[in-house]
Design an enzyme around this catalytic site. Structure first.
Site: not given
Ligand code: SAH
Length: 363
Positions: A91, A104, A111, A115, A118, A351
């Site tokens: 995306e 973005c 990945c 997390c 995510c 995301c």
């Molecule tokens: N891997 C990197 C960049 C990608 S995610 C990182 O972790 O920073 C970009 C941001 O979106 C990160 O802060 C991530 O934790 C957050 N993110 C991911 N899924 C999310 C969600 N469902 N709601 C809000 N923030 C989210």
């Protein structure tokens, strides 16, 4: 196998072209066309036919397919699901701000950071993206936005569209993937877009976001001290952070803070700490007090993000009001904080969710 021309820097092409029987200055001409979004050497009109043929023999041009495009009627945000020729989809989001247009980009297909909240990591890592594939996201999106605007406005040609409306001058590496888990390709991408002879995007207009791969921070500070750094903190105790982000077991909060302070000492740059707020997990009054304590005296900014709910993860979001309360408390403690502006709320710009839906349909 053909080479991918977008994976090379200008210097490399200038060095390579004479070996392929073309003059070095041709490299610059080719890149000018690529920069305009041309995806076929035959459309590079100021090149002689024999050069076009030679290029076609030696190189390919990444041209990911637009599988879906969602446009927000509220704020002009456009979300793209792009598919590379091997079937991997990622995306990319185009956003309009007062100061210009921002993209973005994704750094990996999938990945492996795991997390828990995510969507991008649910099916693990499929593969790294090359620098040219990341660059192709930008070129594809610019071209698509330009063409869409032309057809929306009834213009015969996209040449009539003001570059202000489609030209991208800010980049955040915050899509799918962990940029520090694909470090060299991300660095090469930054080098390419930064090159004044190429896209000429200032390093200060580029932000890289990491979940906290502390071991790469020193290198990052050395390699591109002008590029903005964002760290996904999301919690104030190791117990909670480890339960949300497995990487915390390797690099706990204390290690992040140490490395962040080192980074600032070296670069004098303000770090953004992202804090995704999850109901009942990291949104208590104690959390915000601990957060203020952790960040006291640091050159930083906190970006509060109410969680975008991902089905099946069991995590719930917080109200905007709660996020604003958090920001207020932080501000009172002398720490700059903002609640992330909700862009594209009407198109489900959360995301990684488009990609997830596509992958689920396939199985
Ligand atoms: N891997 C990197 C960049 C990608 S995610 C990182 O972790 O920073 C970009 C941001 O979106 C990160 O802060 C991530 O934790 C957050 N993110 C991911 N899924 C999310 C969600 N469902 N709601 C809000 N923030 C989210």
């Amino acid at each position: 196998m053909k080479m991918q021309i977008l994976d090379f820097t200008i210097e490399e092409l200038e060095w390579l072209f004479p070996d392929l029987g073309m003059q070095a200055y041709r490299a610059r001409q080719v890149l000018d066309w690529l920069y305009k979004g041309v995806t076929d050497f035959k459309d590079m009109k100021n090149l002689p036919a024999d050069i076009q043929e030679k290029l076609d023999e030696e190189f390919e041009i990444y041209n990911p397919k637009i599988v879906r495009e969602q446009v927000s009627k509220e704020d002009g945000t456009r979300k793209f699901l792009l598919e590379y020729s091997d079937g991997n989809a990622i995306e990319t989001v185009f956003m309009k701000y007062k100061y210009g247009n921002s993209i973005c980009v994704s750094s990996q297909a999938g990945c492996r950071m795991g997390c828990k909240f995510c969507a991008s990591t649910l099916n693990g890592l499929s593969r790294d993206l090359t620098s040219g594939e990341i660059l192709a996201q930008l070129l594809t999106v610019e071209r698509a936005v330009k063409n869409s605007l032309a057809s929306e406005k009834g213009e015969a040609s996209s040449k009539e569209i003001d570059p202000k409306e489609w030209k991208i001058n800010h980049i955040v590496v915050m899509g799918t993937g962990e940029p520090f888990d694909n470090y060299l390709n991300v660095m090469r991408f930054i080098q390419t877009v930064h090159d004044p002879r190429w896209l000429n995007i200032s390093n200060r207009n580029i932000t890289v976001s990491t979940c906290g791969v502390v071991s790469m921070l020193k290198l990052f500070a050395e390699d591109c001290p002008q590029v903005n750094l964002a760290i996904s903190l999301h919690a104030t105790t190791d117990d909670v952070r480890s339960s949300m982000m497995p990487i915390n077991r390797m690099f706990p909060i204390e290690k992040i803070m140490e490395a962040a302070k080192e980074y600032t000492k070296k670069t004098k740059r303000r770090i953004t700490f992202e804090y995704t707020m999850v109901n009942g997990v990291n949104d208590s009054d104690e959390d915000v007090k601990r957060l203020a304590n952790l960040l006291k005296g640091m050159l930083c900014h906190v970006n509060l993000i109410p969680l975008n709910k991902v089905e099946g993860t069991g995590f719930d979001t917080v109200s905007r009001k709660r996020a604003e309360e958090f920001a207020e408390i932080l501000e009172k403690a002398g720490i700059a904080a903002t609640v992330r502006r909700e862009l594209g709320a009407d198109i489900d710009a959360a995301c990684g969710q488009l990609r997830l839906k596509k992958n689920q349909n396939r199985h």
